[in-house]
Design a protein around this motif. Structure first.
Motif, PDB file in Angstrom:
ATOM      1  N   GLY A 166      73.508  83.927  65.858  1.00  0.00           N
ATOM      2  CA  GLY A 166      74.523  84.270  66.844  1.00  0.00           C
ATOM      3  C   GLY A 166      75.925  83.975  66.346  1.00  0.00           C
ATOM      4  O   GLY A 166      76.140  83.506  65.228  1.00  0.00           O
ATOM      5  N   VAL A 167      76.890  84.260  67.205  1.00  0.00           N
ATOM      6  CA  VAL A 167      78.307  84.088  66.857  1.00  0.00           C
ATOM      7  C   VAL A 167      79.005  83.384  68.017  1.00  0.00           C
ATOM      8  O   VAL A 167      78.842  83.778  69.171  1.00  0.00           O
ATOM      9  CB  VAL A 167      78.975  85.443  66.569  1.00  0.00           C
ATOM     10  N   GLY A 168      79.760  82.339  67.718  1.00  0.00           N
ATOM     11  CA  GLY A 168      80.522  81.651  68.755  1.00  0.00           C
ATOM     12  C   GLY A 168      79.692  80.843  69.720  1.00  0.00           C
ATOM     13  O   GLY A 168      80.116  80.593  70.851  1.00  0.00           O
ATOM     14  N   VAL A 169      78.523  80.392  69.288  1.00  0.00           N
ATOM     15  CA  VAL A 169      77.635  79.643  70.175  1.00  0.00           C
ATOM     16  C   VAL A 169      78.115  78.202  70.346  1.00  0.00           C
ATOM     17  O   VAL A 169      77.996  77.617  71.415  1.00  0.00           O
ATOM     18  CB  VAL A 169      76.193  79.663  69.635  1.00  0.00           C
ATOM     19  N   TYR A 170      78.672  77.606  69.301  1.00  0.00           N
ATOM     20  CA  TYR A 170      79.192  76.240  69.383  1.00  0.00           C
ATOM     21  C   TYR A 170      80.467  76.165  68.537  1.00  0.00           C
ATOM     22  O   TYR A 170      80.756  77.064  67.733  1.00  0.00           O
ATOM     23  CB  TYR A 170      78.149  75.223  68.898  1.00  0.00           C
ATOM     24  N   PRO A 171      81.272  75.130  68.713  1.00  0.00           N
ATOM     25  CA  PRO A 171      82.566  75.044  68.015  1.00  0.00           C
ATOM     26  C   PRO A 171      82.421  75.108  66.502  1.00  0.00           C
ATOM     27  O   PRO A 171      81.531  74.496  65.912  1.00  0.00           O
ATOM     28  CB  PRO A 171      83.106  73.670  68.464  1.00  0.00           C
ATOM     29  N   ASN A 172      83.305  75.895  65.882  1.00  0.00           N
ATOM     30  CA  ASN A 172      83.371  76.027  64.427  1.00  0.00           C
ATOM     31  C   ASN A 172      82.079  76.548  63.810  1.00  0.00           C
ATOM     32  O   ASN A 172      81.795  76.302  62.627  1.00  0.00           O
ATOM     33  CB  ASN A 172      83.733  74.680  63.777  1.00  0.00           C
ATOM     34  N   GLN A 173      81.313  77.301  64.592  1.00  0.00           N
ATOM     35  CA  GLN A 173      80.058  77.837  64.071  1.00  0.00           C
ATOM     36  C   GLN A 173      80.297  78.786  62.909  1.00  0.00           C
ATOM     37  O   GLN A 173      79.453  78.910  62.008  1.00  0.00           O
ATOM     38  CB  GLN A 173      79.287  78.556  65.180  1.00  0.00           C
ATOM     39  N   ASP A 174      81.436  79.478  62.919  1.00  0.00           N
ATOM     40  CA  ASP A 174      81.710  80.459  61.869  1.00  0.00           C
ATOM     41  C   ASP A 174      81.715  79.833  60.482  1.00  0.00           C
ATOM     42  O   ASP A 174      81.471  80.518  59.485  1.00  0.00           O
ATOM     43  CB  ASP A 174      83.050  81.155  62.135  1.00  0.00           C
ATOM     44  N   GLU A 175      81.950  78.512  60.411  1.00  0.00           N
ATOM     45  CA  GLU A 175      81.950  77.846  59.110  1.00  0.00           C
ATOM     46  C   GLU A 175      80.541  77.671  58.556  1.00  0.00           C
ATOM     47  O   GLU A 175      80.377  77.345  57.374  1.00  0.00           O
ATOM     48  CB  GLU A 175      82.627  76.477  59.240  1.00  0.00           C
ATOM     49  N   GLU A 176      79.516  77.872  59.405  1.00  0.00           N
ATOM     50  CA  GLU A 176      78.130  77.684  58.984  1.00  0.00           C
ATOM     51  C   GLU A 176      77.357  79.001  58.978  1.00  0.00           C
ATOM     52  O   GLU A 176      76.132  78.998  58.925  1.00  0.00           O
ATOM     53  CB  GLU A 176      77.437  76.675  59.910  1.00  0.00           C
ATOM     54  N   LEU A 177      78.078  80.113  59.019  1.00  0.00           N
ATOM     55  CA  LEU A 177      77.421  81.423  59.065  1.00  0.00           C
ATOM     56  C   LEU A 177      77.399  82.072  57.687  1.00  0.00           C
ATOM     57  O   LEU A 177      78.411  82.122  56.991  1.00  0.00           O
ATOM     58  CB  LEU A 177      78.141  82.350  60.048  1.00  0.00           C
ATOM     59  N   GLU A 178      76.235  82.577  57.329  1.00  0.00           N
ATOM     60  CA  GLU A 178      76.118  83.404  56.125  1.00  0.00           C
ATOM     61  C   GLU A 178      76.441  84.847  56.474  1.00  0.00           C
ATOM     62  O   GLU A 178      76.955  85.596  55.651  1.00  0.00           O
ATOM     63  CB  GLU A 178      74.704  83.301  55.558  1.00  0.00           C
ATOM     64  N   ILE A 179      76.137  85.248  57.720  1.00  0.00           N
ATOM     65  CA  ILE A 179      76.406  86.602  58.202  1.00  0.00           C
ATOM     66  C   ILE A 179      77.233  86.458  59.476  1.00  0.00           C
ATOM     67  O   ILE A 179      76.777  85.845  60.457  1.00  0.00           O
ATOM     68  CB  ILE A 179      75.103  87.365  58.514  1.00  0.00           C
ATOM     69  N   VAL A 180      78.430  87.021  59.503  1.00  0.00           N
ATOM     70  CA  VAL A 180      79.347  86.788  60.616  1.00  0.00           C
ATOM     71  C   VAL A 180      79.295  87.882  61.680  1.00  0.00           C
ATOM     72  O   VAL A 180      79.882  87.729  62.746  1.00  0.00           O
ATOM     73  CB  VAL A 180      80.796  86.637  60.114  1.00  0.00           C
TER      74      VAL A 180
END
Length: 540
Positions: free
Chosen positions: A332-346
């Protein structure tokens, strides 16, 4: 390119956009030249086919066999005696029983049993060696879904919608309690003389302790509210600490002299009958219970998933004809704070596209049922409907059944209640550690069974959507209760109901470190539908 294993054949087909039946993969693996056989099978499949079947393979291998026989005959006459070889390198995972021990989490193979859990089978049962699937096996498959609210949402978020939801909750759960107590409505109890014996069924409106160490529980029904006092010396303290707001309870006791309060002698939860009789399949067939794949996370364990799907193509796994996936297919995207830093696929749609690619590795003749979770692209409020048409189309290669969260899936006579499990956070936060903890998630599941509701407390961590009926009520007792969400592995039996939290396929993220979650990743509970015995397999 030589293809020496079922796993590589599956990946080759997946790379071309196909999944495949187990028998089709086996036939291709047994070919002298698997690569050429794959080319021929793909060419033979219709343009709109999403799956390579055994019939597609037989059609081309029959022709190839005829051609090979003619070539062999000519070669024999000319003295050429060369033959092809078939090499299989399928791997079997470590097998574990009970909740994982510390050595399991560290990569060992130790076994431990969670307290309160009934001893489970750790090895395949004797006398049940897997046999090849046949058309008659497939004909025996039977799967149906109940309580699916996908496409039936009626709530608008207005006050009246919430009233309807809670009224439905009260009516359905109070029916389970009326045979146990001689209950009266709140307004009738208020008119009874002091000293009378009385009983009330209601939703918990408030729970608080008094200065003297007693507890005051306020119950609400459709006629009003009435307080019940639970004395600390009554021996009910062990029950009081299990009470959650908004759940349905029955209280029996004696009215005070002024009739203004009910002194409680006993409490009753809707609960599961101890005499519950479970269903069973009439043949040896298995279901894999998994959840929380989290494709798109940079901690998604692709290697463990591949080992799992490799194993599904081995003879040992042939009885596994069903996969029940309890939510969070993607990160998912935007599920918890700063999640985008832990995404391989945005991109959320790309996450589902990659998940669909991994799903192609599952044998094409496996029946898959999945529900959404809080990381998936659906509303967060429960009940959660199944995915929209756009996401369903992305994942149509395996023709999985995608239903709402929660839903009851009946598989060959076994009722499996599938719930992603967000409310487990609430139960674990509110109840004493010995009754609900992340290390033993099945104990928190016992509490939901006891309350006959998957998310009893409103207004906390768990968002609830108002509907004409409360889809979160456990009206019918399941045989198996399957959840995920907390990324911990645990199972046990409560009044003959098997409760299973199936772990995850995601290694520990930075966010999980910050909230002290040590996940149990790469496990697949395998359930025997004929006996309800369970084996937990480890793929890490």
């Amino acid at each position: 390119m030589p293809l020496e294993s079922n796993a590589r054949i599956v990946r080759e087909l997946a790379g071309r956009g196909y999944n495949a039946e187990r028998e089709a993969v086996t036939l291709l693996a047994n070919e002298p030249d698997p690569a050429t056989a794959i080319d021929a099978a793909v060419d033979k499949a219709p343009d709109d086919a999403l799956r390579i079947t055994a019939d597609h393979v037989r059609a081309v291998t029959k022709n190839r066999s005829r051609d090979s026989a003619e070539v062999s005959d000519r070669s024999t006459r000319s003295g050429d005696n060369s033959t092809g070889t078939d090499v299989s390198t399928d791997r079997s995972p470590v097998e574990t029983g009970g909740s994982p021990s510390e050595s399991d989490r560290a990569g060992g193979t130790g076994r431990s049993q969670t307290s309160g859990a009934e001893r489970r089978s750790e090895t395949p049962r004797s006398g049940n060696s897997p046999a090849s699937h046949s058309p008659s096996d497939s004909a025996q498959r039977e799967i149906s879904v109940g309580n699916d609210m996908t496409g039936h949402s009626t709530g608008t978020g207005e006050y009246a919608d919430f009233v309807r939801t809670f009224r439905d909750r009260y009516e359905r759960l109070s029916k389970l309690l009326r045979g146990r107590v001689n209950h009266r409505p709140a307004e009738a109890i208020a008119d009874m003389p002091g000293g009378s014996d009385a009983a009330m069924i209601g939703l918990v409106n408030d729970v608080r302790s008094t200065k003297s160490g007693h507890w005051l529980v306020e119950l609400e029904d459709t006629t009003g509210t009435f307080p019940a006092l639970i004395m600390k010396d009554k021996g009910l303290a062990d029950v009081v600490d299990e009470i959650l707001l908004d759940e349905c309870l029955a209280v029996e006791g004696t009215l005070a002299d002024d009739s203004g309060i009910l002194f409680a002698d006993s409490l009753h939860f809707p609960d599961v009958p101890r005499t519950h009789q479970t269903g069973a399949a009439d043949r040896h067939v298995q279901a894999a219970l998994i959840s929380d794949v989290h494709v798109g996370s940079d901690e998604f364990m692709a290697d463990a998933w591949s080992r799992f799907t490799d194993w599904l193509h081995t003879p040992e796994a042939e009885p596994v004809e069903y996969i029940l996936l309890a939510g969070d297919m993607v990160e998912g995207v935007g599920v918890y704070p700063n999640q985008d830093e832990e995404l391989e696929i945005v991109d959320i749609y790309e996450q589902y596209e990659v998940f669909a690619e991994h799903l192609k590795e599952v044998p094409g003749d496996t029946e898959i049922v999945m529900i959404p979770g809080n990381h998936d692209a659906v509303r967060l409020a429960e009940p959660q409907p199944g995915f929209n048409d756009e996401i369903r189309k992305i994942m149509d290669v395996h023709d999985a059944q995608i239903v709402s969260n929660p839903a009851t899936v009946t598989v060959e006579g076994v009722d499996v209640l599938m719930y992603h499990g967000v409310s487990l956070d609430e139960v674990i936060a509110e109840l004493p550690e010995e009754k609900a903890s992340y290390d033993e998630p099945h104990k928190a599941m016992y509490q939901l069974l006891k309350k006959r509701h998957v998310a009893p407390q409103f207004g906390g961590h768990t968002r609830v959507a108002p509907e004409e009926r409360d889809y979160l009520v456990i009206e019918d007792v399941p045989d198996v209760f399957h959840t995920g969400h907390v990324h911990k592995l645990g199972w046990g039996k409560y009044h003959n109901v098997l409760a299973v939290n199936s772990g995850c396929w995601q290694a520990q993220t930075d966010f999980q470190k910050s909230v002290n979650i040590d996940p149990d990743a790469g496990y697949a509970p395998i359930l025997d539908l004929d006996t309800l015995d369970m084996t937990v397999r480890k793929f890490t």
